[in-house]
Design an enzyme around this catalytic site. Sequence first.
Site, PDB file in Angstrom:
ATOM      1  N   LYS A 193      11.545  -5.589 -15.171  1.00 20.20           N
ATOM      2  CA  LYS A 193      11.000  -4.340 -15.687  1.00 20.20           C
ATOM      3  C   LYS A 193      11.103  -3.277 -14.596  1.00 20.20           C
ATOM      4  O   LYS A 193      10.326  -3.258 -13.656  1.00 20.20           O
ATOM      5  CB  LYS A 193       9.536  -4.494 -16.127  1.00 20.20           C
ATOM      6  CG  LYS A 193       9.043  -3.293 -16.948  1.00 20.20           C
ATOM      7  CD  LYS A 193       7.598  -2.990 -16.650  1.00 20.20           C
ATOM      8  CE  LYS A 193       7.254  -1.596 -16.283  1.00 20.20           C
ATOM      9  NZ  LYS A 193       8.179  -0.512 -16.307  1.00 20.20           N
ATOM     10  N   GLU A 252       4.540  -6.019  -2.562  1.00 18.72           N
ATOM     11  CA  GLU A 252       4.681  -5.023  -1.510  1.00 18.72           C
ATOM     12  C   GLU A 252       4.073  -3.739  -2.052  1.00 18.72           C
ATOM     13  O   GLU A 252       4.497  -3.244  -3.104  1.00 18.72           O
ATOM     14  CB  GLU A 252       6.151  -4.814  -1.148  1.00 18.72           C
ATOM     15  CG  GLU A 252       6.800  -6.026  -0.497  1.00 18.72           C
ATOM     16  CD  GLU A 252       6.186  -6.403   0.835  1.00 18.72           C
ATOM     17  OE1 GLU A 252       5.590  -5.509   1.484  1.00 18.72           O
ATOM     18  OE2 GLU A 252       6.282  -7.568   1.234  1.00 18.72           O
ATOM     19  N   CYS A 307       8.148   3.697   1.417  1.00 13.39           N
ATOM     20  CA  CYS A 307       6.975   2.935   1.839  1.00 13.39           C
ATOM     21  C   CYS A 307       6.945   2.773   3.348  1.00 13.39           C
ATOM     22  O   CYS A 307       5.914   2.439   3.928  1.00 13.39           O
ATOM     23  CB  CYS A 307       6.938   1.575   1.154  1.00 13.39           C
ATOM     24  SG  CYS A 307       8.375   0.541   1.497  1.00 13.39           S
ATOM     25  N   GLU A 355      -1.959   6.894   1.313  1.00 17.37           N
ATOM     26  CA  GLU A 355      -0.506   7.049   1.220  1.00 17.37           C
ATOM     27  C   GLU A 355      -0.201   8.256   0.329  1.00 17.37           C
ATOM     28  O   GLU A 355      -0.539   8.276  -0.852  1.00 17.37           O
ATOM     29  CB  GLU A 355       0.138   5.793   0.629  1.00 17.37           C
ATOM     30  CG  GLU A 355       1.653   5.892   0.572  1.00 17.37           C
ATOM     31  CD  GLU A 355       2.305   4.629   0.053  1.00 17.37           C
ATOM     32  OE1 GLU A 355       3.333   4.217   0.604  1.00 17.37           O
ATOM     33  OE2 GLU A 355       1.771   4.051  -0.903  1.00 17.37           O
TER      34      GLU A 355
END
Length: 483
Positions: free
Chosen positions: A173, A248, A282, A381
């Site tokens: 997906k 992650e 990231c 973040e």
Amino acid sequence: MTETKLNLIAGSWTVGVDEIENRNPSDLSDLVGMFAQASSDQLDATLDQAKIAQAEWAAYGIERKYNALMAIGNEMMARAEELGTLLSREEGKPLAEGKGEVYRAGQFFTYYAAETLRQIGENADSVREGIEIDVRREAVGTVAIISPWNFPTATASWKIAPALCYGNAVVWKPANATPASAVALTEIIERQDIPKGLFSLVMGAGREIGQRLVESSKVDAISFTGSVPVGKGIASAAIQNLTKVQMEMGSKNALAVMDDADIDLAVSLALGGAFGGTGQKCTASSRLVVHSAVHDEFVSKLVAGAKAMKVGHALEAGTQIGPVVTEQQLNENLAYVDLGKSEGAELLCGGQRLEMPHQGYYMNPGIFIGTTNDMRINREEMFAPLAAVIKVSGYDEALSVVNDTNFGLTSGIVTKSLARANHFRRNAQTGCVMVNLPTAGTDYHVPFGGRGDSSYGPREQGKAAAEFYTTVKTAYISSGSPF
């Protein structure tokens, strides 16, 4: 009429229950395509077929698997310019980065093609007389892969390649923001000598298809890359079926610049690490921890460098920073600019939406100074072309600030001191440590992952991937007496 690209369900290209449009964030008048959205019934059907196909694939000879994976990798590398252009067109990263991503994705497949030939077990003598022990790894079964939009081809490939290498079926997906790259990769995989239904593409909304996928008892393992809240939700759903998970998630990476650093090098590393890929990495260095002795010089050169970076259409020559991927992401970025100001940080440049010849989601790189590590812009973040400078008095304080975070993916230091570099390497609490290198940029043949809220479960990439995509079987054999 634009042809709707389909899902690959149980080995057949299939229409969905709905469709979405995909537009170029560099130029919203450019319709990349229309893409089918799968139904929950289609998901169930493809999971049923995946189980059948996985048993067949596991029985393939290792050289047959090698040939399939090698063919995928070679085609991707050969078509890097074509597929990289498509990737940049739909995601917004500069063309050079798009081409590089596709080529690297191909390398994941050729690396794991070779790994199919290197799956060597262990043997041992038992503590009991006349018994021998055989230890080897076997496939876990059906793996659900949920990948992000920021590296739509590379991140998916570093999951898909080892999953297939170690004998698993894959139900993929992808992120709905980047479906074109997903279809292109699926077309390459589907053409290979693999069982029908071994690999499936199920495009759809995360709240529907993604949630149904992670809750399914037909899934044996889930590999996810995305946000911390979504990752925690996946883990919560997976534990109900005791499904294996690998995740992650977020990061808040720091680059420490010491008083003995080559300042021009440090600025170059900070600009590339913070603003490459429009800050949508990231591994981006959004915290710049700078020694007070070089702070002013570093900031002056950093601001000059940021102002000089060319923001533009992803496919135009010379573009260094492309658009943000979606309007929602752009609005979130601008909200962080306002937040930083409200917290008392000084915005020296950038952080604004830009009007360009093409209507798109453009933003210039922003730099905050006068920040402290307890500000939200240094705790959360942002996934934006924004960086915050934190002034420190020395190495000890720098290391403390680097480690003062809920995340722990990458960190870096710029120094000429071997002693400091070695001490930092050993004491930085991150999964990846960079010395005189940008925090963004890793190799495919070694482990990748972090600590804290950044990662959960076994490492990705290299030989470490086997820990997640396989399960260990220990066999005890008593052959009896030959006499």
